[in-house]
Design an enzyme around this catalytic site. Structure first.
Site, PDB file in Angstrom:
ATOM      1  N   VAL A   9      15.552   9.611  32.360  1.00  0.00           N
ATOM      2  CA  VAL A   9      14.799  10.847  32.184  1.00  0.00           C
ATOM      3  C   VAL A   9      13.582  10.543  31.327  1.00  0.00           C
ATOM      4  CG1 VAL A   9      16.754  12.415  32.476  1.00  0.00           C
ATOM      5  CG2 VAL A   9      16.252  11.512  30.216  1.00  0.00           C
ATOM      6  N   SER A  10      12.435  11.098  31.725  1.00  0.00           N
ATOM      7  CA  SER A  10      11.202  10.825  31.001  1.00  0.00           C
ATOM      8  C   SER A  10      10.715  12.012  30.193  1.00  0.00           C
ATOM      9  CB  SER A  10      10.097  10.392  31.983  1.00  0.00           C
ATOM     10  OG  SER A  10       9.925  11.358  33.006  1.00  0.00           O
ATOM     11  N   THR A  11      11.250  13.210  30.481  1.00  0.00           N
ATOM     12  CA  THR A  11      10.818  14.403  29.764  1.00  0.00           C
ATOM     13  C   THR A  11      12.028  15.206  29.315  1.00  0.00           C
ATOM     14  OG1 THR A  11      10.691  15.710  31.802  1.00  0.00           O
ATOM     15  CG2 THR A  11       8.693  14.560  31.115  1.00  0.00           C
ATOM     16  N   GLN A  14      14.242  17.178  31.901  1.00  0.00           N
ATOM     17  CA  GLN A  14      15.057  16.459  32.856  1.00  0.00           C
ATOM     18  C   GLN A  14      16.462  16.284  32.273  1.00  0.00           C
ATOM     19  OE1 GLN A  14      12.788  12.888  33.600  1.00  0.00           O
ATOM     20  NE2 GLN A  14      11.666  13.839  35.278  1.00  0.00           N
TER      21      GLN A  14
END
Length: 212
Positions: A9-11, A14
């Protein structure tokens, strides 16, 4: 032989639990979950992620590496292609939840190898292309939101989808996946998916206006 589920997950919006639940709903039995948080699939290579590189030590010959989709491995063509090829070289099977794809290095038939490798290359290229398209949509959406903000502070209705869901819908649409299958994979309504399909920039603008 273990099945290791890898999530990235990058954010903040998410959700790893959603990715895992989607895999289990699809019928996969997961022995262990390994995840990277706050990591970009564009700028950070798989082997440079804290837990991405651990998988090269964890996974053994005969094990399965399960990911929701190839973009969880990365959004860089060369990195995704090389990562899948390296795991196959080590005897690890790579599988995806979406579309149920399997990449196995066991085959010795040159025609099957060629087809497999071509598909890996296509999906790796698609992951990068989607990242670039989403980035462009973000720029357009932010510009659109700023323009509207200059006219009025009204932001409209809060979006019914997260950025993670938006990215998944775009990925699956680009692979010509049916709306029904996308709805099942994301939990979104068909109407929401149609709206995203018909005007991605507007959908991105909605996310941007709510700082999503």
């Amino acid at each position: 032989m273990a099945t290791i589920f890898y999530a990235r997950v990058s954010t903040a919006d998410q959700n790893i639990e959603h990715q895992q639940a989607q895999a289990e709903t699809a019928g996969f039995k997961i022995d262990r979950v390994v995840a990277d948080h706050g990591v970009s699939g564009v700028s950070t290579l798989f082997a440079e992620r804290p837990n991405g590189k651990r998988l090269f030590d964890i996974l053994r010959e005969g094990d399965t590496l399960l990911v929701r989709w190839v973009d969880r491995l990365g959004r860089n063509y060369s990195d995704v292609r090389d990562t899948i090829q390296e795991f196959m070289r080590r005897g690890v099977v790579v599988r995806t939840v979406i579309n149920g794809l399997t990449f196995d290095g066991a085959t010795k038939d040159p025609m099957q190898q060629a087809v497999r490798d071509a598909l890996i290359g296509f999906l790796a290229a698609t992951a990068q292309a989607n990242a670039e398209a989403i980035k462009e949509a973000q720029r357009s959406g932010i510009a659109h939101a700023k323009a509207k903000d200059g006219e009025t502070k009204y932001r409209g209705r809060k979006p019914s989808f997260t950025r993670d869901q938006f990215a998944t819908v775009c990925n699956m649409l680009d692979l010509s996946t049916g709306v029904g299958e996308i709805a099942a994979a994301t939990g979104l309504s068909r109407q929401t998916i149609y709206r995203i399909r018909d005007d991605r920039a507007a959908a991105e603008a909605t996310l941007a206006s709510w700082a999503a």
